[in-house]
Design a protein around this motif. Structure first.
Motif, PDB file in Angstrom:
ATOM      1  N   LEU B 290      -7.681  13.088  -8.351  1.00  0.00           N
ATOM      2  CA  LEU B 290      -7.803  13.802  -7.080  1.00  0.00           C
ATOM      3  C   LEU B 290      -8.959  13.266  -6.240  1.00  0.00           C
ATOM      4  O   LEU B 290      -8.891  13.239  -5.019  1.00  0.00           O
ATOM      5  CB  LEU B 290      -8.007  15.290  -7.363  1.00  0.00           C
ATOM      6  N   LYS B 291     -10.031  12.809  -6.914  1.00  0.00           N
ATOM      7  CA  LYS B 291     -11.204  12.330  -6.171  1.00  0.00           C
ATOM      8  C   LYS B 291     -10.860  11.140  -5.284  1.00  0.00           C
ATOM      9  O   LYS B 291     -11.362  11.033  -4.178  1.00  0.00           O
ATOM     10  CB  LYS B 291     -12.314  11.938  -7.152  1.00  0.00           C
ATOM     11  N   GLY B 292     -10.015  10.241  -5.800  1.00  0.00           N
ATOM     12  CA  GLY B 292      -9.696   9.051  -5.014  1.00  0.00           C
ATOM     13  C   GLY B 292      -8.295   9.084  -4.448  1.00  0.00           C
ATOM     14  O   GLY B 292      -7.677   8.044  -4.251  1.00  0.00           O
ATOM     15  N   ILE B 293      -7.809  10.303  -4.196  1.00  0.00           N
ATOM     16  CA  ILE B 293      -6.393  10.465  -3.872  1.00  0.00           C
ATOM     17  C   ILE B 293      -5.968   9.674  -2.635  1.00  0.00           C
ATOM     18  O   ILE B 293      -4.873   9.128  -2.595  1.00  0.00           O
ATOM     19  CB  ILE B 293      -6.060  11.977  -3.734  1.00  0.00           C
ATOM     20  N   TYR B 294      -6.862   9.542  -1.632  1.00  0.00           N
ATOM     21  CA  TYR B 294      -6.440   8.864  -0.396  1.00  0.00           C
ATOM     22  C   TYR B 294      -6.308   7.368  -0.610  1.00  0.00           C
ATOM     23  O   TYR B 294      -5.412   6.732  -0.071  1.00  0.00           O
ATOM     24  CB  TYR B 294      -7.439   9.151   0.726  1.00  0.00           C
ATOM     25  N   SER B 295      -7.215   6.794  -1.434  1.00  0.00           N
ATOM     26  CA  SER B 295      -7.175   5.348  -1.612  1.00  0.00           C
ATOM     27  C   SER B 295      -6.273   4.929  -2.767  1.00  0.00           C
ATOM     28  O   SER B 295      -5.655   3.878  -2.715  1.00  0.00           O
ATOM     29  CB  SER B 295      -8.585   4.812  -1.883  1.00  0.00           C
ATOM     30  N   TYR B 296      -6.251   5.744  -3.835  1.00  0.00           N
ATOM     31  CA  TYR B 296      -5.512   5.314  -5.026  1.00  0.00           C
ATOM     32  C   TYR B 296      -4.497   6.382  -5.455  1.00  0.00           C
ATOM     33  O   TYR B 296      -4.640   6.972  -6.527  1.00  0.00           O
ATOM     34  CB  TYR B 296      -6.471   5.043  -6.182  1.00  0.00           C
ATOM     35  N   PRO B 297      -3.492   6.634  -4.639  1.00  0.00           N
ATOM     36  CA  PRO B 297      -2.539   7.699  -5.000  1.00  0.00           C
ATOM     37  C   PRO B 297      -1.786   7.425  -6.306  1.00  0.00           C
ATOM     38  O   PRO B 297      -1.353   8.359  -6.965  1.00  0.00           O
ATOM     39  CB  PRO B 297      -1.579   7.751  -3.816  1.00  0.00           C
ATOM     40  N   TYR B 298      -1.674   6.126  -6.734  1.00  0.00           N
ATOM     41  CA  TYR B 298      -0.928   5.830  -7.966  1.00  0.00           C
ATOM     42  C   TYR B 298      -1.598   6.460  -9.183  1.00  0.00           C
ATOM     43  O   TYR B 298      -0.945   6.767 -10.169  1.00  0.00           O
ATOM     44  CB  TYR B 298      -0.809   4.314  -8.177  1.00  0.00           C
ATOM     45  N   MET B 299      -2.936   6.666  -9.108  1.00  0.00           N
ATOM     46  CA  MET B 299      -3.631   7.274 -10.248  1.00  0.00           C
ATOM     47  C   MET B 299      -3.128   8.678 -10.515  1.00  0.00           C
ATOM     48  O   MET B 299      -3.159   9.161 -11.629  1.00  0.00           O
ATOM     49  CB  MET B 299      -5.131   7.344  -9.979  1.00  0.00           C
ATOM     50  N   LEU B 300      -2.702   9.340  -9.457  1.00  0.00           N
ATOM     51  CA  LEU B 300      -2.163  10.684  -9.627  1.00  0.00           C
ATOM     52  C   LEU B 300      -0.692  10.616 -10.009  1.00  0.00           C
ATOM     53  O   LEU B 300      -0.228  11.393 -10.831  1.00  0.00           O
ATOM     54  CB  LEU B 300      -2.296  11.484  -8.326  1.00  0.00           C
ATOM     55  N   PHE B 301       0.009   9.647  -9.407  1.00  0.00           N
ATOM     56  CA  PHE B 301       1.460   9.626  -9.539  1.00  0.00           C
ATOM     57  C   PHE B 301       1.914   9.602 -10.995  1.00  0.00           C
ATOM     58  O   PHE B 301       2.762  10.407 -11.397  1.00  0.00           O
ATOM     59  CB  PHE B 301       2.042   8.423  -8.784  1.00  0.00           C
ATOM     60  N   PHE B 302       1.315   8.693 -11.813  1.00  0.00           N
ATOM     61  CA  PHE B 302       1.848   8.533 -13.168  1.00  0.00           C
ATOM     62  C   PHE B 302       1.650   9.757 -14.062  1.00  0.00           C
ATOM     63  O   PHE B 302       2.618  10.243 -14.647  1.00  0.00           O
ATOM     64  CB  PHE B 302       1.312   7.247 -13.796  1.00  0.00           C
TER      65      PHE B 302
END
Lengths: 307, 331
Positions: B290-302
Motif C-alpha cells: 500500500l505504501k508504494g501503491i501509486y508507483s508499484y501497483p504490481y506489488m499489491l496485485f499478486f
C-alpha cells in the motif's frame, strides 16, 4: 410482544456488560505502558501520570470507577491526544464514519435487492449469469483489495474520483463507498435471488397473476414484499461488516473517521480510547441487532413472537 | 370371535413357484451405492467444484513446495534489485528491500492456507464437542450451553478479535522467550499463535449450533436406543454413533470456515496485527504494498489476486461439497 421486547432488551444489556468487562480486563492485562514510548520520562513523572489516569489503583477499583463513569456518559480521556475526552473524539470523528456507513448500506441494500430480483426473474439468462458472476467475486475479494484496486484504477490511472477523501462531495464518497458496500451488496444479491425464486413459486403469486394483476403489481406488491424479508435479517451482520470494513477503508482513503483512529489508537496503546471506542461500537452493534430483531418480528407476523 | 384357520381360506394349491423369468424382475439391477460413493459421484459431475478443487490443489502445491524450489529465500534481501517490475529473474518482481515477491507470495499463501486449515480443525473440535454435549444431554445443560452460545454470537466478534490480538501479544511473547517453549511454536511467531487462539476461541459457534441440531434429531432414532440397550456409554454413543452420522454437515461447515479464517487473518495482518516481519502473509504483503501503491501497483496485485483466488475457489468448492454431501440443503 412487550414481553419479548423486554426479554431481548435485558439480553442486550447483559451482552453489553459482558463485553464491557471483557474489554476492560483484556486492556488492563496487557503489559506495556502507554507512556513509555515518549522516552525521557522519570519515574516520578510516570507515577504522576499513572495517578492522573487512575492506573495506580487496584484493578477492581478501576473497574468500578470506569463503570460508574460510563453510566454518567464519561468514557475517560485519551492518553495520546491529551486534553481530549474519548466522548469528544467519538463526537468529532464518528459523523464521518456514520455518513460513509449509511451511504454504503444504502448502496448495498438498493443495488442488492434490485440485482437479486432481476437475477431471480431472469433466471438462467445472460443477465442472471453476469450478475451471479460479479457477486461471486464480490464475496471472495476482501474489502481492502477492492479499495486499493479501485483506488489505483479510478483514482490514479483514470483520475475520476479523489483518492484522499474527506467526504465533502458526492464524488469523494464513490470509491470508499463502493469498497465498503461491495461485499454486503453481493451477499444481499444472493439472498434476494434465492428468496425471490422461492417466492415467485408460491401459490399467492399464482393467485395474483390469475386474478389479472399486472406483472408490475405482482412483482412489487406481492413478490418483493415477501422476498425482502431475509434481507432484513442480514441487516445486523451487514452493519457489523460495514463497521469493521471502515477500519481499513478509512485508513486507505485517509478519511478522518472513527475507524481509522481506532486502528491508530490500538497501535499507540491508547487504552482509554481503545476501550471507549470498543464499548461505543459494541453498544451500537448490540442495539442495532436488537432493533433489527424487533422490526423483523413486527413486519413478519408469521413469526411467533411469544416463543 | 371365530378362530379362522388360514389353510381353510387360502389353499396352498393356489400358489405356484415363480419361474426364473419372474425371479429376474425382482433382482437388484444396480449395486447399492453408499453415501460417500454417491456424494463423490455428485461432486465429480459438478464442474465448478472440480475446477475449484484443481485450483486449490495447485495453490497448495505452490505453497508447499514452491518456496523450496525458488532460488531466493522469502526473507533474503537482494541489494541492487529493489522495486523491480516483474521480469525473468523475479516473475512477480521485488519489494522495496529487493526481496523476491514470487517467493514471498508463495510463503504468504502457505501462511494463509495453514491459518485456514488449522482454524477449521480447531473450530471443528471445539464446535463438535460443544454441540454434541449440548444436544445429547438436553435439558438444563442444553439451555445453559445455548445461552452461552447466544452471548458469544451477539458479542461483536471482530472487536474482541482485535482486543485479544492486542492483549495476547505480550504474554505469548514472554512464553516464547522462556526456555521451555517448544521450538515449532517459536517458529510460528506471536502473531500467528494469537490468530489461531483467537479464531478457535470465537468462531466455533456455527459448528456447535449445526452439530447440536443434528444430534437433537438423531438421538431420538432407534439405533441410539439399541446402543443404549446394549449398554453403550454416553461417550460411545456420542462419538461412535451420533457424530459419525453428521460428518457430512461437519465437513461442509469446516470447509466454509477456511475462507472465513483466511479473511480474518488477512484483515488483521492488513491493519498491522497479524504475522510479524519478516514473515509474510497475503494480508501483510498487501499492506506493505500500500505504501508504494501509486508507483508499484504490481506489488499489491499478486498477493491480492492470490488471496481472492484462494477464497473464491474454497467457497465454490465448499458449495459443491454441500450439494454433494447434503442434497437437502441445496439452494
Amino acid at each position: 410482544m412487550l414481553k419479548y421486547v423486554i426479554k431481548r432488551l435485558l439480553a442486550s444489556i447483559l451482552t453489553l456488560w459482558i463485553m464491557f468487562t471483557l474489554t476492560f480486563f483484556l486492556m488492563h492485562l496487557t503489559p506495556g505502558n502507554p507512556f513509555l514510548g515518549d522516552g525521557r520520562i522519570t519515574p516520578e513523572i510516570l507515577a504522576n501520570l499513572e495517578a492522573k489516569y487512575g492506573l495506580d489503583k487496584p484493578l477492581l477499583v478501576q473497574y468500578k470507577m470506569y463503570a460508574m463513569n460510563i453510566l454518567k456518559g464519561d468514557l475517560g480521556e485519551s492518553i495520546k491526544l491529551s486534553g481530549q475526552s474519548v466522548v469528544e473524539i467519538i463526537a468529532r470523528k464518528f459523523p464521518y464514519s456514520l455518513k460513509l456507513g449509511l451511504f454504503s448500506s444504502a448502496i448495498a441494500i438498493i443495488f442488492g435487492t434490485v440485482l437479486g430480483t432481476i437475477s431471480a426473474l431472469k433466471k438462467n439468462t445472460a443477465a442472471d449469469r453476469v450478475i451471479m458472476f460479479i457477486v461471486t467475486i464480490g464475496i471472495a475479494v476482501p474489502s481492502f483489495v477492492v479499495a486499493t484496486v479501485s483506488m489505483v484504477l479510478f483514482g490514479v490511472k483514470m483520475p475520476l474520483f479523489p483518492t484522499v477523501s474527506h467526504l465533502d462531495s458526492l464524488s469523494s464518497y464513490i470509491l470508499p463507498g463502493f469498497a465498503l458496500s461491495f461485499f454486503p451488496l453481493s451477499f444481499i444479491t444472493r439472498l434476494m435471488r434465492s428468496s425471490m425464486l422461492d417466492v415467485i413459486n408460491q401459490d399467492y403469486i399464482r393467485t395474483a397473476r390469475a386474478k389479472g394483476l399486472s406483472e408490475r403489481v405482482v412483482i412489487f406488491k406481492h413478490g418483493l414484499r415477501n422476498g425482502i424479508l431475509p434481507v432484513v435479517t442480514y441487516a445486523g451482520p451487514m452493519i457489523a461488516g460495514i463497521l469493521t470494513g471502515s477500519f481499513v477503508i478509512e485508513s486507505i482513503f485517509s478519511i478522518p473517521g472513527l475507524g481509522s483512529s481506532f486502528v491508530t489508537s490500538i497501535t499507540a496503546k491508547d487504552y482509554p480510547t481503545v476501550m471507549g471506542v470498543t464499548i461505543f461500537y459494541g453498544a451500537l452493534l448490540i442495539f442495532m441487532n436488537f432493533f433489527v430483531d424487533i422490526i423483523y418480528r413486527f413486519i413478519d407476523p408469521r413469526i411467533n413472537i411469544a416463543k | 370371535m371365530t378362530n379362522i384357520n388360514k389353510s381353510e381360506v387360502l389353499d396352498s394349491k393356489m400358489f405356484l413357484p415363480a419361474s426364473d423369468k419372474e425371479k429376474a424382475t425382482a433382482e437388484v439391477m444396480r449395486p447399492s451405492v453408499g453415501y460417500w460413493k454417491d456424494a463423490l459421484t455428485r461432486l465429480r459431475t459438478n464442474k465448478v467444484a472440480m475446477c475449484s478443487l484443481a485450483v486449490i490443489l495447485l495453490v497448495i502445491l505452490a505453497a508447499v513446495i514452491g518456496p523450496m524450489l525458488s532460488p531466493y529465500a522469502y526473507d533474503q534481501i537482494n541489494k541492487g534489485s529493489e522495486n523491480l517490475r516483474p521480469n525473468a529473474q523475479h516473475i512477480f518482481g521485488t519489494d522495496s528491500l529487493g526481496r523476491d515477491l514470487f517467493t514471498r507470495t508463495m510463503i504468504g499463501a502457505r501462511i494463509s492456507l495453514s491459518v485456514g486449515v488449522v482454524a477449521a480443525v480447531m473450530i471443528s473440535i471445539i464446535g463438535i464437542l460443544y454441540g454434541a454435549i449440548s444436544g445429547y444431554f438436553g435439558g438444563w445443560v442444553d439451555i445453559v450451553m445455548m445461552r452461552i452460545i447466544d452471548i458469544v454470537y451477539s458479542v461483536p466478534t471482530i472487536l474482541i478479535v482485535i482486543l485479544l490480538q492486542v492483549a495476547l501479544k505480550t504474554p505469548i511473547d514472554n512464553f516464547l522467550m522462556s526456555a521451555h517453549a517448544p521450538e515449532f511454536l517459536k517458529k510460528l511467531g506471536v502473531g500467528l499463535i494469537s490468530i489461531f487462539f483467537v479464531l478457535a476461541l470465537l468462531y466455533w459457534v456455527d459448528m456447535a449450533r449445526i452439530v447440536r441440531g443434528q444430534i437433537l434429531a438423531l438421538k431420538e432414532q432407534e439405533f441410539v436406543l439399541a446402543a443404549k440397550v446394549l449398554g453403550a456409554s454416553n461417550r460411545e454413543i456420542i462419538f461412535k454413533h451420533l457424530v459419525p452420522n453428521c460428518i457430512g454437515q461437519i465437513i461442509v461447515v469446516a470447509t466454509l470456515k477456511i475462507p472465513e479464517a483466511i479473511f480474518v487473518e488477512s484483515f488483521l495482518s492488513f491493519i498491522g496485527l497479524g504475522v510479524s516481519i519478516p514473515m509474510a502473509s497475503l494480508g501483510s504483503l498487501s499492506q506493505m504494498a500500500l505504501k508504494g501503491i501509486y508507483s508499484y501497483p504490481y506489488m499489491l496485485f499478486f498477493p491480492a489476486a492470490t488471496i481472492s483466488i484462494i477464497i473464491l475457489s474454497i467457497n465454490l468448492f465448499g458449495d459443491g461439497l454441500r450439494d454433494a454431501l447434503d442434497p437437502r440443503m441445496k439452494k
